[in-house]
Design a protein around this motif. Structure first.
Motif, mmCIF file in Angstrom:
data_model
loop_
_atom_site.group_PDB
_atom_site.id
_atom_site.type_symbol
_atom_site.label_atom_id
_atom_site.label_comp_id
_atom_site.label_asym_id
_atom_site.label_seq_id
_atom_site.Cartn_x
_atom_site.Cartn_y
_atom_site.Cartn_z
ATOM 1 N N LEU A 1 0.836 -1.207 0.000
ATOM 2 C CA LEU A 1 0.000 0.000 0.000
ATOM 3 C C LEU A 1 0.869 1.255 0.000
ATOM 4 C CD1 LEU A 1 -2.816 1.344 0.305
ATOM 5 C CD2 LEU A 1 -2.461 1.202 2.761
ATOM 6 N N LEU A 2 1.916 1.265 0.809
ATOM 7 C CA LEU A 2 2.820 2.415 0.857
ATOM 8 C C LEU A 2 3.493 2.649 -0.488
ATOM 9 C CD1 LEU A 2 4.609 2.158 4.308
ATOM 10 C CD2 LEU A 2 3.158 4.008 3.507
ATOM 11 N N VAL A 3 3.917 1.566 -1.133
ATOM 12 C CA VAL A 3 4.567 1.693 -2.434
ATOM 13 C C VAL A 3 3.610 2.328 -3.437
ATOM 14 C CG1 VAL A 3 5.391 0.345 -4.407
ATOM 15 C CG2 VAL A 3 6.273 -0.117 -2.123
ATOM 16 N N HIS A 4 2.349 1.882 -3.436
ATOM 17 C CA HIS A 4 1.384 2.417 -4.393
ATOM 18 C C HIS A 4 0.909 3.826 -4.043
ATOM 19 C CE1 HIS A 4 0.995 -0.783 -7.302
ATOM 20 N NE2 HIS A 4 1.289 -1.582 -6.309
ATOM 21 N N LEU A 5 1.053 4.233 -2.800
ATOM 22 C CA LEU A 5 0.720 5.612 -2.436
ATOM 23 C C LEU A 5 1.713 6.599 -3.033
ATOM 24 C CD1 LEU A 5 -0.394 5.549 1.302
ATOM 25 C CD2 LEU A 5 -1.731 6.283 -0.647
ATOM 26 N N PHE A 6 2.927 6.140 -3.301
ATOM 27 C CA PHE A 6 3.981 7.030 -3.781
ATOM 28 C C PHE A 6 4.420 6.711 -5.208
ATOM 29 C CE2 PHE A 6 4.273 7.062 0.844
ATOM 30 C CZ PHE A 6 4.066 8.415 1.062
ATOM 31 N N ALA A 7 3.577 6.031 -5.981
ATOM 32 C CA ALA A 7 3.934 5.649 -7.351
ATOM 33 C C ALA A 7 3.219 6.538 -8.370
ATOM 34 C CB ALA A 7 3.571 4.188 -7.596
ATOM 35 N N ASN A 8 3.971 7.007 -9.370
ATOM 36 C CA ASN A 8 3.395 7.720 -10.510
ATOM 37 C C ASN A 8 2.752 6.713 -11.450
ATOM 38 O OD1 ASN A 8 4.256 10.336 -9.920
ATOM 39 N ND2 ASN A 8 6.229 10.004 -10.905
ATOM 40 N N THR A 9 1.692 7.138 -12.130
ATOM 41 C CA THR A 9 1.105 6.336 -13.201
ATOM 42 C C THR A 9 1.467 7.012 -14.511
ATOM 43 O OG1 THR A 9 -0.731 5.672 -11.788
ATOM 44 C CG2 THR A 9 -1.050 5.450 -14.155
ATOM 45 N N ARG A 10 2.009 6.244 -15.446
ATOM 46 C CA ARG A 10 2.447 6.812 -16.733
ATOM 47 C C ARG A 10 1.830 5.999 -17.875
ATOM 48 N NH1 ARG A 10 7.195 9.780 -17.953
ATOM 49 N NH2 ARG A 10 7.843 9.366 -15.819
ATOM 50 N N LEU A 11 0.988 6.651 -18.648
ATOM 51 C CA LEU A 11 0.423 6.061 -19.859
ATOM 52 C C LEU A 11 1.163 6.674 -21.037
ATOM 53 C CD1 LEU A 11 -1.805 4.351 -21.263
ATOM 54 C CD2 LEU A 11 -3.119 6.463 -21.386
ATOM 55 N N LYS A 12 1.727 5.822 -21.880
ATOM 56 C CA LYS A 12 2.552 6.305 -22.983
ATOM 57 C C LYS A 12 2.119 5.612 -24.265
ATOM 58 C CE LYS A 12 7.510 6.772 -23.822
ATOM 59 N NZ LYS A 12 8.810 6.441 -23.251
ATOM 60 N N ILE A 13 1.806 6.433 -25.269
ATOM 61 C CA ILE A 13 1.444 5.896 -26.578
ATOM 62 C C ILE A 13 2.351 6.573 -27.598
ATOM 63 C CG2 ILE A 13 -0.400 5.548 -28.269
ATOM 64 C CD1 ILE A 13 -2.405 6.108 -25.996
ATOM 65 N N ASP A 14 3.083 5.764 -28.364
ATOM 66 C CA ASP A 14 3.921 6.320 -29.416
ATOM 67 C C ASP A 14 3.558 5.647 -30.739
ATOM 68 O OD1 ASP A 14 5.208 3.835 -29.353
ATOM 69 O OD2 ASP A 14 6.867 4.569 -28.141
ATOM 70 N N GLU A 15 4.406 5.781 -31.737
ATOM 71 C CA GLU A 15 4.105 5.215 -33.060
ATOM 72 C C GLU A 15 3.994 3.696 -33.044
ATOM 73 O OE1 GLU A 15 7.386 6.868 -35.272
ATOM 74 O OE2 GLU A 15 6.021 8.278 -36.264
ATOM 75 N N GLN A 16 4.753 3.048 -32.142
ATOM 76 C CA GLN A 16 4.791 1.593 -32.135
ATOM 77 C C GLN A 16 3.841 0.948 -31.124
ATOM 78 O OE1 GLN A 16 7.956 3.247 -31.967
ATOM 79 N NE2 GLN A 16 8.173 3.041 -34.181
ATOM 80 N N GLN A 17 3.744 1.513 -29.901
ATOM 81 C CA GLN A 17 3.048 0.773 -28.848
ATOM 82 C C GLN A 17 2.369 1.671 -27.830
ATOM 83 O OE1 GLN A 17 6.050 -1.595 -26.935
ATOM 84 N NE2 GLN A 17 6.794 0.084 -25.698
ATOM 85 N N ILE A 18 1.561 1.018 -26.992
ATOM 86 C CA ILE A 18 0.941 1.645 -25.835
ATOM 87 C C ILE A 18 1.472 0.915 -24.608
ATOM 88 C CG2 ILE A 18 -1.094 0.175 -26.158
ATOM 89 C CD1 ILE A 18 -2.732 2.276 -24.647
ATOM 90 N N SER A 19 1.806 1.676 -23.561
ATOM 91 C CA SER A 19 2.278 1.047 -22.322
ATOM 92 C C SER A 19 1.727 1.825 -21.123
ATOM 93 C CB SER A 19 3.801 1.004 -22.270
ATOM 94 O OG SER A 19 4.325 2.312 -22.263
ATOM 95 N N LEU A 20 1.539 1.108 -20.034
ATOM 96 C CA LEU A 20 1.052 1.697 -18.780
ATOM 97 C C LEU A 20 1.964 1.194 -17.672
ATOM 98 C CD1 LEU A 20 -1.255 3.346 -17.358
ATOM 99 C CD2 LEU A 20 -2.338 1.143 -16.947
ATOM 100 N N THR A 21 2.606 2.123 -16.957
ATOM 101 C CA THR A 21 3.519 1.731 -15.882
ATOM 102 C C THR A 21 3.205 2.498 -14.615
ATOM 103 O OG1 THR A 21 5.142 3.399 -16.554
ATOM 104 C CG2 THR A 21 5.434 1.191 -17.443
ATOM 105 N N HIS A 22 3.610 1.911 -13.499
ATOM 106 C CA HIS A 22 3.577 2.570 -12.192
ATOM 107 C C HIS A 22 5.030 2.611 -11.731
ATOM 108 C CE1 HIS A 22 -0.768 2.316 -12.048
ATOM 109 N NE2 HIS A 22 -0.651 1.068 -12.463
ATOM 110 N N GLU A 23 5.511 3.805 -11.398
ATOM 111 C CA GLU A 23 6.931 3.938 -11.072
ATOM 112 C C GLU A 23 7.143 4.877 -9.895
ATOM 113 O OE1 GLU A 23 8.080 6.822 -14.574
ATOM 114 O OE2 GLU A 23 7.817 4.800 -15.368
ATOM 115 N N ILE A 24 8.227 4.599 -9.180
ATOM 116 C CA ILE A 24 8.669 5.453 -8.081
ATOM 117 C C ILE A 24 10.067 5.928 -8.431
ATOM 118 C CG2 ILE A 24 9.301 5.563 -5.647
ATOM 119 C CD1 ILE A 24 7.215 3.468 -5.075
#
Length: 198
Positions: free
Chosen positions: A93-116
């Protein structure tokens, strides 16, 4: 706060003193949603108590396991498993409280990440951009299957479908339904897809 550049559009949306960042070009779209974090003293207190209590019990059990005989070590080891799982759940829970959500779509692909701090802690399987076929905006509501049923709470979210894979951004303490609507409109315009509303 709006920032405009000549070749690309990058803007921030302020909501409750938190900025959601949308970077947009012809062949690239990135949405960064900051972590929810801890907002007030009440949250800190509740989280502290919920995290400290299992930790204290675990420390006591570890010392107890060290000092008792083998038969009691097995019993105390088994007794500590639920407390360990509670402590690990609180850490998650603590890790997810401090994680950014990044949705990225470029010419090749779509990706969704959670990062600290740039470290990826979870990532949905990327899909080809050509597979993106549906944009769905689900409003928060209660779904009843029968009149006597208590109902199921459906959380508000935005879902991008790429074949059978789905990439969803859910409402949170810092991301309201209005923000999800804004994101849905941006994605709809950029992907040239209509928004399916549920």
């Amino acid at each position: 706060m709006n920032t405009y550049r000549l070749l690309s559009l990058s803007f921030q949306i302020n909501h409750n003193a938190i900025s959601m960042i949308i970077k947009k070009q012809e062949d690239f779209l990135e949405i960064i949603i900051p972590p929810a974090g801890i907002r007030d003293f009440k949250s800190i207190t509740i989280l502290g108590v919920m995290f400290i209590m299992p930790s204290i019990v675990l420390v006591f059990l570890v010392f107890a396991i060290y000092w008792v005989d083998l038969q009691n070590k097995i019993f105390l080891g088994l007794f500590s498993l639920p407390w360990l799982s509670i402590a690990l759940a609180m850490l998650w829970l603590l890790v997810h409280l401090f994680a950014n959500t990044r949705l990225k779509i470029d010419e090749q692909q779509i990706s969704l990440t959670h990062e600290i701090s740039g470290f990826v802690i979870s990532q949905a399987t990327p899909s080809s951009r050509e597979d993106i076929n549906k944009l769905e905006r689900i409003k928060g509501h209660i779904k009843f299957s029968s009149p006597n049923d208590g109902g199921i709470i459906i959380e508000p979210k935005l879902v991008i479908w790429a074949g059978n894979n789905q990439y969803s951004i859910s409402a949170s303490p810092i991301l309201s339904e209005v923000d999800l609507d804004l994101l849905a409109n941006e994605l709809s315009e950029w992907l040239k897809l209509t928004i399916n509303k549920d």
